[in-house]
Structure formats: structure tokens, C-alpha cells
Design a protein around this motif. Structure first.
Motif, mmCIF file in Angstrom:
data_model
loop_
_atom_site.group_PDB
_atom_site.id
_atom_site.type_symbol
_atom_site.label_atom_id
_atom_site.label_comp_id
_atom_site.label_asym_id
_atom_site.label_seq_id
_atom_site.Cartn_x
_atom_site.Cartn_y
_atom_site.Cartn_z
ATOM 1 N N GLY A 77 0.823 -1.199 0.000
ATOM 2 C CA GLY A 77 0.000 0.000 0.000
ATOM 3 C C GLY A 77 0.856 1.247 0.000
ATOM 4 N N ASN A 80 1.797 6.902 2.748
ATOM 5 C CA ASN A 80 1.653 8.336 2.758
ATOM 6 C C ASN A 80 2.370 9.173 3.849
ATOM 7 N N ASN A 177 -5.041 9.258 -7.978
ATOM 8 C CA ASN A 177 -4.780 9.372 -6.541
ATOM 9 C C ASN A 177 -3.959 10.613 -6.188
ATOM 10 N N HIS A 179 -0.664 10.473 -5.485
ATOM 11 C CA HIS A 179 0.525 10.050 -4.746
ATOM 12 C C HIS A 179 1.756 10.002 -5.655
ATOM 13 N N VAL A 228 -9.316 0.318 -0.928
ATOM 14 C CA VAL A 228 -8.025 0.906 -0.548
ATOM 15 C C VAL A 228 -7.024 0.574 -1.651
ATOM 16 N N CYS A 230 -4.158 -0.967 -3.394
ATOM 17 C CA CYS A 230 -3.452 -2.202 -3.032
ATOM 18 C C CYS A 230 -2.784 -2.759 -4.283
ATOM 19 N N GLU A 295 4.930 3.027 10.177
ATOM 20 C CA GLU A 295 4.359 2.110 11.163
ATOM 21 C C GLU A 295 4.998 2.210 12.549
ATOM 22 N N THR A 298 2.255 2.997 15.499
ATOM 23 C CA THR A 298 0.881 2.596 15.227
ATOM 24 C C THR A 298 0.415 1.460 16.121
ATOM 25 N N SER A 421 -1.090 0.536 8.105
ATOM 26 C CA SER A 421 -2.244 1.326 8.547
ATOM 27 C C SER A 421 -3.329 1.457 7.482
ATOM 28 N N ASN A 422 -2.927 1.558 6.209
ATOM 29 C CA ASN A 422 -3.917 1.725 5.137
ATOM 30 C C ASN A 422 -4.843 0.524 5.002
ATOM 31 N N PHE A 423 -4.436 -0.623 5.554
ATOM 32 C CA PHE A 423 -5.225 -1.842 5.419
ATOM 33 C C PHE A 423 -6.019 -2.177 6.682
#
Length: 572
Positions: A77, A80, A177, A179, A228, A230, A295, A298, A421-423
Motif C-alpha cells: 500500500g 503516505n 490518486n 501520490h 483501498v 493495493c 508504522e 501505530t 495502517s492503510n489496510f
């Protein structure tokens, strides 16, 4: 590999069809005979790596046991300009003996695409600085040679689009997106004096891979939530190989930015993808720069130790409401073997994972509408360590408890990782999480340049920056780069302030492009590969007297490309 198994034009639909799945292979022979169906084909990434495409029915719940954990493509993912000053960028531009701006170097991006119409990606005559775009998501038959999917657009195609009334009728590739556009702008955007903006390497040319979305059957296998971004491991590998092929065709050095990551894996720098990156890292003129991830704080990682005198450890996992599903991986340390008891939030014992009996099939648990699929491998073939993988579907909310025990007279250690975190929803986390060993994969691969994220304005490590070291003690990350409140181009044509591990990686990739210009293009160090680049960058990093290096958060210090070049001369 038998010639009859190789990809043909007639079979290329299997690459994108959700009726077929993807299985990675090294050496090609290992997977042969493992499929029930003979309706499969093979698409080569290069001479050492390939992807098998069998029917989706082959991806059963016990595929970890059937194929091996490492060969099921993992899911990745998104992660960000005073920042140029602190990284030595301004000095290497202004120093009359250097004047480095990335000329002659390629910058490669594997991401969500690029807004090729943005003026910051053009030369002064309004022609594009983008050499190629390979959009994996557009099927037209005009694909990269031998890869059989996506559509390739050349610089001529892009320039033709830019003078058309409707550019997207000519080159329909878009970054929906934003990104990928942001990262390309940070690393290689041209100067916009009115906005006080400049990319790190404004004279470099750009090559873009827009990744196609992961197949639904792969997302379902790993319980990835819907809607999301992926991406599959094998598509990223194809993207990297494409960038290498373009660099070889144009006879240019290339710095590749990987601003995506995953928490799936042993975090030891092993696995098919990491081996692939390590191979490329040995090639002169090729550099791969990888995001360390977001991460760090988190609570998606747990580290446990069990003293033999106590005999067990209790892991508490809070699962938030409306969590559709997730994967959780426990990795041990050989020769120890652990056992796990799983208790649901209502207190019920729902599963026992044996530390004695070899598990040959996937254990299936159903409890109050929650389905759990458990795979226990005493010796995962790549690392030799125990892997217990839990796949939760429709878990009910509350605190789940995992009682981990083991036998023997050695201190028993283990790690557990949740997805990035995105998942996950924000309310799924370990009650007593551990911030170390949280680098996103593939930042653990030894021959990558792994980047941590720091705030250059107050010299503090970004709160969520992924931390080392690797599970087996490897010294990653390598250096930290600015990634907090970085100016980046937006899809609306303006600029915005952006923060994250991807941003720091884009900044560092631009800096590496300047190093490649100095070394390869100007002949100062023509054998520069990622191994040597890593040593030069680490040697030139700025270090604080209050930090002991290498540090799990900072790596070997903050990147300073000017200092790295000057110290190279001192050490020569």
C-alpha cells in the motif's frame, strides 16, 4: 522452463483476469506439478524470476501450505524548500565544481502514475521530461516487450498529447490518486519560481510505472479491505524490471523510488522480492531507494519474550468495530517453537495452535460469525523460522487475547505484525505494541537504500517513521531524509504540504540521482551501484552528538549529498 508453459499473446488475458491468480517463482521449476489444472502459463520477469498464472480456483485457503508462504504475492500500500538546504542539495547545485541537477540521469517511479500535463514535468520549450510511461492498468496491446500487459507510452506519444486539444484522448494514463505525481514532483519537478518550488533533481528525465490494482482473489486471500489502494508484489517486480530495461536501452543510470510498502513477511530482508532487489543492487548505475514506512507508532507490532521460569506470554489485540478482515503474522526464532491459544473478546477459547504436532493443512475456526484461517509452519522455507499466520474475516470487535507458550530451556522470542495502517481501521492495534522492527518491507533488503523520515525544520524524527533494526539485527534504515511538510505538486495544478515516508524517499531518490550524475555521467565513480552508494551516503550523513549510531530510528544519520561527495574525495 518448458517452452510450452511460456506466456503467449493469446494467454495474456490471464495476467489481469480475476479468473486467474498469480504465484511467484524463482528458477521456474519449483512450482511445476503443484497445480491441479494444466491451464496455467508463465510470464517471465527476467531470467531468474517469473510469475505463474493458474486458475483462481488454485488459490485455496490452504495455499500457504501448498505453495509456500513466500510465493504468494504480498499486498503493498501507499506510504503516505528548506529541505533541499539541509540535505546538501542547494550546495551541490551552487558549487561551481559540481553544479549537479540530475542531467543525464533517469528517475523511476513505481506508484499511482503521474499527471504528465503538469508544467513542472516539462522542458522550457514545453516538451515533456517524461521519457516513458508504462501504465499497467490500460490494456491496448501496446505493452512492454515480453511483459504482455499494460500500455507503454513514449516521450513522442506524450509530446503529441501535450499539443492536442484533449491530451487524454492521445495518452489516457491518469494519476487519479495524486501520490505518484507528488513523489515525482518532490524528486524531479522543475522549478516554479512563483511558488518557490523546485524538485531535487530538476534536470533529470522521468520514467513512470503506474501499477495496476491487485487482483480481487489475492486481496480476498489476505483479507484486504475494499476500496483501498493495493498492489501486488509481482507487479512491482515487473515495474522495476521495466525501469531497468528502459535505463539499459537509453544507456543511462537510474534511481528508482519505491514509496509503497508492506508489513507482510519476516522483516529479515529475505523473500523473493528482497532477493530480486538485492540482485539489482549489485548492478552499476542502478539504485533502488525504499520507504521505511509509517508504522513506527501505530502499535501494529508486538515483540514478546518468554522466560522459561514463567512459561507463557499474553498478547492483547484490540479489534475495532467494522473491521472487515486482516492478516496477522507471528514469526519466531529457530530452534524454538511456540504454541498459541486464541481467546475471543467474549472469553471463549476458540483455537489452539500446537507447538508439537506438524500442521499439514490450514486450521479453520468459526466463532460467532468470525472466521479464522490459521497456518502454522514450524520451519518456513526461506528463513527457517516458525511462521503462524492468522487470517481473520469479519472479526467481531473487542480485545482478543493470544496466550503464547513454548518449551525448552532457551529464552523464547517472537514478533507479531499486523498489516500497514492503510489496510486497517484506526482502532485495531496491540494494547502493548512495540515501535521497533517496524520498517516496511522491502526496506529490510540489504542492497536497498532504506529511508527514515524526519522533520528538517526542528530536527526531530517523524513520530510514525518506521524503525529498525531488521528481525535478525540487520542495520536498517540507512539514513533519514526530510519528509514532513514537504511541498509537492497537486492534481489541481498547484502545490500542497505533504508528509510521510514516501515523501522522504522521493527526496532521497532525487539526491541519489545527483550522486549518479556526479559518479556515472561525469566519470568520477563509474562503478557506482547500490552497495557503493549506500556506503558513500552513510559516510557523508550528518550525525548528532546526542545520538548513538547506527540508531533504530535515524539509521546512520541524516542525508547530506554534498558532504557525501566531499568525504568521498577525502577517503579516496
Amino acid at each position: 522452463m518448458p517452452i510450452g508453459d511460456c506466456m503467449t499473446e493469446a494467454e495474456r488475458y490471464k495476467i489481469t483476469s480475476n479468473d486467474y491468480t498469480d504465484i511467484l517463482a524463482e528458477g521456474f521449476e519449483r512450482i511445476n506439478g503443484m497445480f491441479n489444472s494444466k491451464d496455467y502459463t508463465v510470464n517471465r520477469i527476467n531470467n531468474d524470476y517469473a510469475v505463474y498464472h493458474p486458475p483462481a480456483s488454485e488459490l485455496t485457503i490452504d495455499s500457504t501450505q501448498k505453495f509456500g508462504y513466500q510465493y504468494i504475492p504480498k499486498c503493498y500500500g501507499l506510504m503516505n524548500l528548506s529541505s533541499n538546504e539541509v540535505s546538501g542539495i542547494t550546495r551541490v547545485r551552487m558549487d561551481p565544481s559540481l553544479e549537479l541537477r540530475g542531467q543525464g540521469v533517469l528517475l523511476g517511479f513505481i506508484d499511482t502514475g503521474i499527471d504528465y500535463t503538469n508544467p513542472i514535468f516539462r522542458y522550457a520549450d514545453n516538451t515533456s521530461r517524461i521519457a516513458y510511461i508504462w501504465d499497467q492498468s490500460i490494456e491496448s496491446g501496446k505493452y512492454q516487450e515480453d511483459f504482455y500487459f499494460g500500455t507503454e507510452y513514449s516521450q513522442w506519444d506524450i509530446n503529441t498529447a501535450l499539443i492536442a486539444e484533449d491530451p487524454y484522448r492521445v495518452v489516457p494514463s491518469r494519476d487519479e490518486n495524486g501520490h505518484g505525481t507528488a513523489l515525482a514532483g518532490i524528486a524531479a519537478g522543475g522549478e516554479d519560481l512563483s511558488a518557490f518550488f523546485s524538485g531535487v533533481a530538476p534536470d533529470a528525465e522521468i520514467v513512470v510505472v503506474k501499477l495496476k490494482e491487485a487482483k480481487q482473489n489475492i486481496k480476498d486471500f489476505f483479507c484486504i479491505p475494499p476500496n483501498v489502494p493495493c498492489y501486488q508484489e509481482n507487479d512491482i517486480m515487473f515495474g522495476i524490471q521495466y525501469l531497468i530495461n528502459v535505463a539499459d536501452k537509453l544507456e543511462r543510470p537510474i534511481a528508482i523510488c519505491i514509496g509503497i510498502g508492506s508489513s507482510q513477511g519476516a522483516h529479515e530482508g529475505e523473500g523473493v522480492f528482497c532477493n530480486f532487489l538485492n540482485d539489482i543492487g549489485r548492478i552499476a548505475g542502478k539504485s533502488i531507494v525504499v520507504a521505511g514506512g509509517n508504522e513506527g507508532n501505530t502499535n501494529h507490532h508486538y515483540y514478546g519474550e518468554i522466560n522459561p521460569s514463567v512459561g507463557f506470554d499474553v498478547v492483547s489485540l484490540n479489534v475495532g468495530e467494522n473491521e472487515s478482515g486482516f492478516t496477522m503474522e507471528l514469526w519466531g526464532f529457530a530452534p524454538n517453537i511456540v504454541a498459541v491459544e486464541v481467546y475471543a473478546p467474549d472469553g471463549g477459547l476458540v483455537a489452539r495452535v500446537s507447538g508439537i504436532f506438524l500442521q499439514r493443512s490450514t486450521q479453520i475456526v468459526n466463532h460467532r460469525g468470525t472466521a479464522i484461517f490459521i497456518d502454522n509452519q514450524f520451519s518456513e522455507e526461506r528463513t527457517g523460522n516458525q511462521l503462524i499466520m492468522f487470517r481473520f474475516k469479519k472479526p467481531f470487535s473487542g480485545v482478543w487475547r493470544f496466550v503464547v507458550s513454548g518449551s525448552g530451556d532457551l529464552l523464547l522470542r517472537y514478533h507479531i505484525w499486523l498489516p500497514i495502517s492503510n489496510f486497517l481501521t484506526a482502532n485495531t492495534y496491540f494494547i502493548n505494541g512495540n515501535m521497533d522492527t517496524t520498517l516496511s518491507i522491502p526496506a529490510n533488503a540489504i542492497n536497498t537504500i532504506a529511508i527514515a523520515n524526519y522533520n528538517h525544520q526542528n530536527q526531530s524524527l517523524y513520530y510514525y517513521s518506521g524503525r529498525g533494526f531488521t528481525k535478525n539485527g540487520g542495520l536498517k534504515p540507512d539514513v533519514a531524509a526530510p519528509g514532513v511538510n514537504i511541498t509537492a505538486p497537486s492534481l489541481s495544478g498547484g502545490f500542497y504540504s505533504s508528509t510521510g515516508s514516501s515523501e522522504s524517499t522521493a527526496h532521497a531518490t532525487g539526491a541519489i540521482a545527483l550522486l549518479l550524475e556526479w559518479g556515472i555521467i561525469r566519470g568520477n565513480s563509474t562503478k557506482l551501484n547500490n552497495i557503493l552508494i549506500r556506503r558513500i551516503v552513510i559516510n557523508g550523513a550528518r550525525r548528532s552528538p546526542t545520538v548513538s549510531y547506527p540508531d533504530q530510528g535515524w539509521g546512520f544519520g541524516t542525508i547530506d549529498i554534498y558532504r557525501a561527495i566531499r568525504r568521498y574525495y577525502e577517503d579516496d
